[in-house]
Design a protein around this motif. Structure first.
Motif, mmCIF file in Angstrom:
data_model
loop_
_atom_site.group_PDB
_atom_site.id
_atom_site.type_symbol
_atom_site.label_atom_id
_atom_site.label_comp_id
_atom_site.label_asym_id
_atom_site.label_seq_id
_atom_site.Cartn_x
_atom_site.Cartn_y
_atom_site.Cartn_z
ATOM 1 N N ILE A 156 -11.614 -14.595 13.410
ATOM 2 C CA ILE A 156 -12.376 -13.615 13.074
ATOM 3 C C ILE A 156 -12.031 -12.877 11.960
ATOM 4 N N THR A 157 -13.060 -11.590 11.307
ATOM 5 C CA THR A 157 -13.275 -10.888 10.231
ATOM 6 C C THR A 157 -12.457 -9.640 10.851
ATOM 7 N N ALA A 158 -12.062 -9.183 10.282
ATOM 8 C CA ALA A 158 -11.278 -7.925 10.350
ATOM 9 C C ALA A 158 -11.105 -6.377 9.233
ATOM 10 N N THR A 159 -11.784 -5.443 9.216
ATOM 11 C CA THR A 159 -10.885 -4.687 8.222
ATOM 12 C C THR A 159 -11.399 -2.767 9.068
ATOM 13 N N CYS A 160 -9.935 -2.546 8.613
ATOM 14 C CA CYS A 160 -9.651 -1.773 8.675
ATOM 15 C C CYS A 160 -9.064 -0.739 7.726
ATOM 16 N N CYS A 165 -9.787 6.012 10.381
ATOM 17 C CA CYS A 165 -10.112 5.631 11.078
ATOM 18 C C CYS A 165 -11.039 4.707 11.630
ATOM 19 N N GLU A 166 -11.536 3.764 11.275
ATOM 20 C CA GLU A 166 -12.808 2.720 10.777
ATOM 21 C C GLU A 166 -12.649 1.664 10.975
ATOM 22 N N LEU A 167 -12.353 0.559 12.374
ATOM 23 C CA LEU A 167 -12.812 -0.452 12.186
ATOM 24 C C LEU A 167 -14.052 -1.398 12.065
#
Length: 178
Positions: A156-160, A165-167
């Protein structure tokens, strides 16, 4: 905590934004919850020593904790103790300092509905776990084991962006060998 409730029966906790709690979980469902649902909440940057973004306590009757987004807890993502028969499904838990889901089991000798505390028999399914510091799901129940299945925690790759309030997240497709 950001929201703390007691004795929820047929209750809906939905669509809340909770950010930056100083000493406690984002949502704390305390004592004798039954047939209630905690869903579509966004919980960011909770500062808590023991529990997590969502904490359900002392609840032997079924409840549903689903479709929540928890990011940046100084403890775990979802935490329970002294509870049984809970369902934790379709939550996204990222960058918790503890386990994504901690099923802590029976830790007190209280009675609920006139009966001794029971624990275990939870269902943890369909969740996404991203870069949590400890094991994804930790179960300490000494009685009935829980069903832990179909959770995603790899590739998984993720940025928040907590201010907006953006994912953004994606899953890298694994190469299949034939």
């Amino acid at each position: 905590g950001g929201i703390k409730t007691h004795i929820n029966t047929n209750c809906l906790i939905r669509a809340n934004l909770i950010a930056g709690t100083l000493h406690g979980p984002g949502i704390w469902m305390d004592w004798a919850n039954a047939n209630s649902r905690c869903t579509r909440n966004v919980i960011l940057d909770t500062h808590t020593q023991f529990n997590g973004g969502i904490f359900i306590e002392a609840s032997p009757r079924p409840n549903l904790i689903d479709s929540n987004f928890i990011w940046g807890s100084t403890a775990g993502g979802i935490y329970e103790h002294d509870s049984a028969n809970q369902t934790f499904a379709h939550n996204f838990i990222g960058r918790a300092a503890g386990a994504a889901v901690l099923l802590n089991g029976k830790i007190t000798d209280r009675r609920i509905y006139g009966q001794p505390i029971t624990d275990g028999s939870h269902r943890v399914t369909g969740n996404v776990f991203f870069e949590n510091a400890k094991n994804q799901v930790v179960e300490k129940s000494k009685s009935q084991k829980s069903a832990v299945e179909a959770n995603l925690g790899e590739n998984i790759t993720a940025t928040c962006d907590m201010k907006k309030c953006e994912l953004e997240w994606s899953v890298k497709r694994s190469e299949e060998r034939r």
